[in-house]
Scaffold this motif. Structure first.
Motif, PDB file in Angstrom:
ATOM      1  N   ARG A 109      -3.205 -16.773  20.800  1.00 19.28           N
ATOM      2  CA  ARG A 109      -3.648 -15.506  20.232  1.00 19.28           C
ATOM      3  C   ARG A 109      -2.862 -15.149  18.976  1.00 19.28           C
ATOM      4  O   ARG A 109      -1.630 -15.132  18.971  1.00 19.28           O
ATOM      5  CB  ARG A 109      -3.503 -14.392  21.270  1.00 19.28           C
ATOM      6  N   ASP A 111      -2.660 -12.230  17.468  1.00 21.90           N
ATOM      7  CA  ASP A 111      -1.909 -10.982  17.564  1.00 21.90           C
ATOM      8  C   ASP A 111      -0.567 -11.199  18.247  1.00 21.90           C
ATOM      9  O   ASP A 111       0.443 -10.602  17.858  1.00 21.90           O
ATOM     10  CB  ASP A 111      -2.731  -9.893  18.270  1.00 21.90           C
ATOM     11  N   HIS A 112      -0.530 -12.081  19.247  1.00 21.37           N
ATOM     12  CA  HIS A 112       0.739 -12.405  19.892  1.00 21.37           C
ATOM     13  C   HIS A 112       1.678 -13.109  18.915  1.00 21.37           C
ATOM     14  O   HIS A 112       2.892 -12.853  18.889  1.00 21.37           O
ATOM     15  CB  HIS A 112       0.507 -13.296  21.112  1.00 21.37           C
ATOM     16  N   LEU A 114       1.730 -12.806  15.648  1.00 24.22           N
ATOM     17  CA  LEU A 114       2.235 -11.814  14.693  1.00 24.22           C
ATOM     18  C   LEU A 114       3.343 -10.974  15.322  1.00 24.22           C
ATOM     19  O   LEU A 114       4.328 -10.629  14.657  1.00 24.22           O
ATOM     20  CB  LEU A 114       1.092 -10.919  14.215  1.00 24.22           C
ATOM     21  N   ALA A 115       3.204 -10.633  16.593  1.00 21.07           N
ATOM     22  CA  ALA A 115       4.247  -9.876  17.278  1.00 21.07           C
ATOM     23  C   ALA A 115       5.549 -10.675  17.354  1.00 21.07           C
ATOM     24  O   ALA A 115       6.650 -10.116  17.221  1.00 21.07           O
ATOM     25  CB  ALA A 115       3.773  -9.484  18.676  1.00 21.07           C
TER      26      ALA A 115
END
Length: 228
Positions: A109, A111-112, A114-115
């Motif tokens: 993922r 978004d993961h 980027l986190a």
């Protein structure tokens, strides 16, 4: 904010495993360098499924299966319930080690991923290299010398406002202001050995996976960002 007390303290590098697309080859490479094995929450299932046992499992435990939880000794399970940090951040801030090799964090993922990058920048004193099938990624230190061959890809991505100087890049970064919503430095190339200096801990570097050893040796010789 006061730093959390470490749950894992070691003088040797640590392999930190996430649950996002773990490859056997990458895990083996990391364990060769970092024999202390830590899982971020559900990453423990990936470890157990390969016949290995983590030295510690850290996270909010919302991904670890009931079977995995039952197989692990309670003493290695560290439940951190807060929802203001990711499992990766919970782990990175509670490992006291010269280096963390992160695997299973950048293959699924976005978004993961980027986190995870956000965490690297917000905790620059925690040295961590992320590894996947094609790349080795880290937050650049204040200064680093990379003995790369001409043509090697050197992608730079700013996670905040940052400037620096370079030698050995096809497109030098001297005098350029970088920012996520401004100029970035992806798809640059080495013309030979590369030397970089940065004015802030906000620049990620992406190197080809085959240059992992070069990156690790360069980081070992490089200075660290100061606390605060």
């Amino acid at each position: 904010m006061t730093a959390p007390e470490p749950l894992v303290t070691t003088q040797t590098p640590v392999t930190l495993v996430g649950g996002g697309g773990l490859r056997d080859k990458d895990l083996h490479t990391c364990l060769t360098r970092g024999p202390v094995l830590v899982a971020a929450d559900g990453g423990a299932d990936a470890i157990l499924g390969r016949g290995l046992r983590p030295d510690a499992v850290i996270g909010d435990m919302d991904s670890l299966t009931a079977a995995g939880r039952a197989e692990l000794s309670p003493r290695v399970q560290h439940h951190i319930p807060d929802q203001d940090s990711t499992d990766f951040e919970k782990c990175l801030t509670r490992i006291a080690a010269p280096l963390v090799l992160g695997v299973g964090f950048t293959a699924r993922r976005l978004d993961h991923t980027l986190a995870v990058f956000n965490t690297l920048v917000r905790h620059p004193t925690r040295r961590c290299v992320l590894i996947n099938k094609s790349e080795a990624i880290t937050l650049l230190p204040p200064e680093i010398a990379l003995p790369l061959e001409p043509g090697c890809r050197v992608s730079l991505f700013p996670m905040g406002a940052v400037t620096g100087q370079s030698s050995g890049l096809e497109w030098p970064i001297d005098g350029q202001g970088f920012a996520p919503d401004g100029a970035i430095g992806t798809s640059n190339r080495a013309t030979g050995p590369v030397h970089l200096t940065l004015d802030a801990p906000r620049m990620l570097v992406f190197l080809p996976r085959g240059r992992l050893n070069v990156l690790l040796e360069a980081l070992e010789a490089a200075s660290r960002w100061a606390e605060g």
